[in-house]
Design a protein around this motif. Structure first.
Motif, PDB file in Angstrom:
ATOM      1  N   LYS A   6      57.032  40.366 120.680  1.00  0.00           N
ATOM      2  CA  LYS A   6      56.760  41.492 119.796  1.00  0.00           C
ATOM      3  C   LYS A   6      56.867  41.085 118.336  1.00  0.00           C
ATOM      4  O   LYS A   6      57.503  40.092 118.000  1.00  0.00           O
ATOM      5  N   ALA A   7      56.242  41.881 117.480  1.00  0.00           N
ATOM      6  CA  ALA A   7      56.346  41.661 116.032  1.00  0.00           C
ATOM      7  C   ALA A   7      57.773  41.939 115.579  1.00  0.00           C
ATOM      8  O   ALA A   7      58.487  42.717 116.218  1.00  0.00           O
ATOM      9  N   GLU A  18      49.772  41.820 108.893  1.00  0.00           N
ATOM     10  CA  GLU A  18      48.478  41.330 109.364  1.00  0.00           C
ATOM     11  C   GLU A  18      48.661  39.969 110.014  1.00  0.00           C
ATOM     12  O   GLU A  18      49.391  39.120 109.493  1.00  0.00           O
ATOM     13  N   ILE A  19      48.014  39.763 111.154  1.00  0.00           N
ATOM     14  CA  ILE A  19      48.075  38.467 111.823  1.00  0.00           C
ATOM     15  C   ILE A  19      47.343  37.436 110.965  1.00  0.00           C
ATOM     16  O   ILE A  19      46.128  37.533 110.775  1.00  0.00           O
ATOM     17  N   ALA A  20      48.085  36.464 110.422  1.00  0.00           N
ATOM     18  CA  ALA A  20      47.474  35.446 109.561  1.00  0.00           C
ATOM     19  C   ALA A  20      46.865  34.330 110.395  1.00  0.00           C
ATOM     20  O   ALA A  20      45.700  33.964 110.202  1.00  0.00           O
ATOM     21  N   VAL A  21      47.648  33.757 111.309  1.00  0.00           N
ATOM     22  CA  VAL A  21      47.135  32.651 112.119  1.00  0.00           C
ATOM     23  C   VAL A  21      47.968  32.514 113.386  1.00  0.00           C
ATOM     24  O   VAL A  21      49.195  32.631 113.369  1.00  0.00           O
ATOM     25  N   TYR A  60      47.523  39.846 122.568  1.00  0.00           N
ATOM     26  CA  TYR A  60      47.033  41.215 122.401  1.00  0.00           C
ATOM     27  C   TYR A  60      46.517  41.498 120.985  1.00  0.00           C
ATOM     28  O   TYR A  60      45.803  42.480 120.780  1.00  0.00           O
ATOM     29  N   ALA A  61      46.889  40.694 120.009  1.00  0.00           N
ATOM     30  CA  ALA A  61      46.469  40.936 118.620  1.00  0.00           C
ATOM     31  C   ALA A  61      45.829  39.672 118.066  1.00  0.00           C
ATOM     32  O   ALA A  61      46.434  38.598 118.100  1.00  0.00           O
ATOM     33  N   SER A  69      55.461  47.492 113.073  1.00  0.00           N
ATOM     34  CA  SER A  69      56.767  46.971 113.453  1.00  0.00           C
ATOM     35  C   SER A  69      56.958  47.040 114.965  1.00  0.00           C
ATOM     36  O   SER A  69      56.632  48.053 115.604  1.00  0.00           O
ATOM     37  N   ASP A  70      57.458  45.945 115.539  1.00  0.00           N
ATOM     38  CA  ASP A  70      57.781  45.849 116.977  1.00  0.00           C
ATOM     39  C   ASP A  70      56.563  46.001 117.885  1.00  0.00           C
ATOM     40  O   ASP A  70      56.696  46.279 119.077  1.00  0.00           O
ATOM     41  N   GLN A  71      55.361  45.810 117.371  1.00  0.00           N
ATOM     42  CA  GLN A  71      54.162  45.919 118.202  1.00  0.00           C
ATOM     43  C   GLN A  71      54.060  44.717 119.132  1.00  0.00           C
ATOM     44  O   GLN A  71      54.408  43.586 118.771  1.00  0.00           O
TER      45      GLN A  71
END
Length: 406
Positions: A6-7, A18-21, A60-61, A69-71
């Motif tokens: 999780k995030a 935001e997902i950078a890499v 998933y992302a 948060s916590d995704q």
């Protein structure tokens, strides 16, 4: 056993990220504490690492997705990499996403955020850049080295005098490109605009003779470094301590405006502006008035290293009652620093420049530095701002007064 990745839990001041890499793809084996994904927020880049050895079975992302948060980010099959039968499966699963991107740059998933930006700016082929980072990741230094080698390669591959006639006829090609701002750069832009629009910002200047501090530093720097475990004696520590003393004398400069209220802070949390690949960040030295000169220098060094490696946390950058920025390290002779809201004052240091000065009726060559204090005129009067800046100047020109609190 499956584990949900999780995030991180974002603080209240950070709404999303935001997902950078992604540094690992579906089907790849990962080791404990190995970096999986970087998440870019408005303030810092957060890293998510693997909690145990295993195989990343599901993501998933994707890169560029906005997350909260916590995704849920991915599934990790713990211990799968230890199975002899699982390793081939992981290897077979890996080519599937790679095949779908065969037309793109195969090295693209291994680009760090800073390296990716440089590749886009210079229109480089990422597959031609060899990565020296962990797992073959292309770093900013790899891109810089590639750019340095490019002119040499162009010279060796350019026995083309035939191209001279074509040069006489301009092609008229005017290249433009559009790239989205990073979240951090967008947030910096927003805060700078906010400072200029919502504050009555004014700047006052003075100059300070740096000779006393330079003589003190030259005399004791070696002994200072040995005594304090390698901590170097710089100029920033003197200015931070001078500002702490001046803030005690002029509490308005250490205050902030909250609606119709003025909040006077009974402590000195000094923000120190640090330039990074992603933009300017301001980590905070908490209770700087209780820190020794060595503590200040050591803390600034540690925060600078964390900023360079994208290791700053939200806590490192939260708060602050006053800011010091040093444009002199880049050669700036004079500038007007912009406030860091809700703070009402920021001190700008500049390049030390030898200039002829009149001293007791004689002309002497002295190492001088221009100082700039930007302040919010809604709270701080010009008289207070000038007196504050003169207090900093007096403390720097006679550094013994910092120790004696005179």
């Amino acid at each position: 056993m499956a584990h949900k990745i999780k995030a991180p839990t974002f603080p209240e001041s950070v709404a999303d990220g935001e997902i950078a890499v992604w540094h690992k793809q579906e089907g790849e084996a990962v080791a404990r504490d190995e970096l999986l994904v970087e998440i870019e927020t408005d303030k810092v880049v957060m890293e998510v690492v693997a909690p145990e050895d295993g195989v990343l079975t599901k993501i998933y992302a994707s890169e560029g997705d906005t997350i909260e948060s916590d995704q849920l980010l991915a599934d990790l099959e713990i211990g799968a990499s230890a199975d002899a039968g699982s390793a081939p499966a992981a290897k077979e699963a890996a080519p599937a996403p790679a095949a779908s991107t065969a037309g793109d740059s195969a090295a693209e998933p291994l680009l760090g955020p800073a390296a990716r930006q440089m590749v886009e700016e210079h229109k480089l082929d990422a597959s031609q850049i060899s990565g020296t980072g962990k797992g073959g990741r292309v770093t900013k230094e790899d891109v810089l080295n590639h750019l340095k080698d490019a002119p040499k390669a162009a010279k060796t591959a350019a026995p083309a005098p035939a191209a001279a006639p074509a040069a006489s006829t301009p092609t008229g090609e005017r290249v433009e490109k559009r790239v989205p701002m990073t979240r951090m750069r967008a947030r910096i832009a927003q805060r700078l605009l906010q400072a200029s629009q919502e504050t009555a910002m004014l700047t006052t200047f003075n100059e300070v003779n740096m000779a006393p501090v330079m003589e003190l530093r030259s005399k004791y720097k070696d002994q200072f470094e040995k005594t304090h475990n390698g901590t170097r004696l710089g100029f920033m520590g003197f200015f931070v301590k001078a500002c702490c003393e001046a803030l005690k004398r002029f509490p308005e400069v250490n205050a902030s405006i909250d609606g119709n209220d003025v909040v006077y802070h009974g402590y000195q949390d000094i923000g120190v502006a640090v330039s990074t690949e992603g933009g300017l960040v301001v980590p905070v030295l908490r209770d700087a008035d209780f820190m020794s000169l060595a503590d200040v220098e050591a803390a600034i060094r540690d925060l600078g290293l964390k900023a360079r490696d994208n290791k700053l946390s939200i806590d490192d950058m939260t708060g602050g009652t006053f800011t010091v920025t040093n444009g002199g390290v880049f050669g700036s002779l004079m500038s007007t620093p912009i406030l860091n809201p809700p703070q009402t004052g920021i001190l700008g240091m500049h390049k030390i420049q030898e200039r002829p000065m009149a001293v007791n009726g004689k002309v002497e060559i002295l190492p001088m530095m221009y100082l700039a204090l930007s302040y919010d005129h809604r709270l701080i009067d010009g008289k207070t701002a000038v007196q504050f800046l003169v207090a900093v100047k007096d403390l720097i020109e006679d550094p013994a007064r910092i120790l004696l609190q005179l």
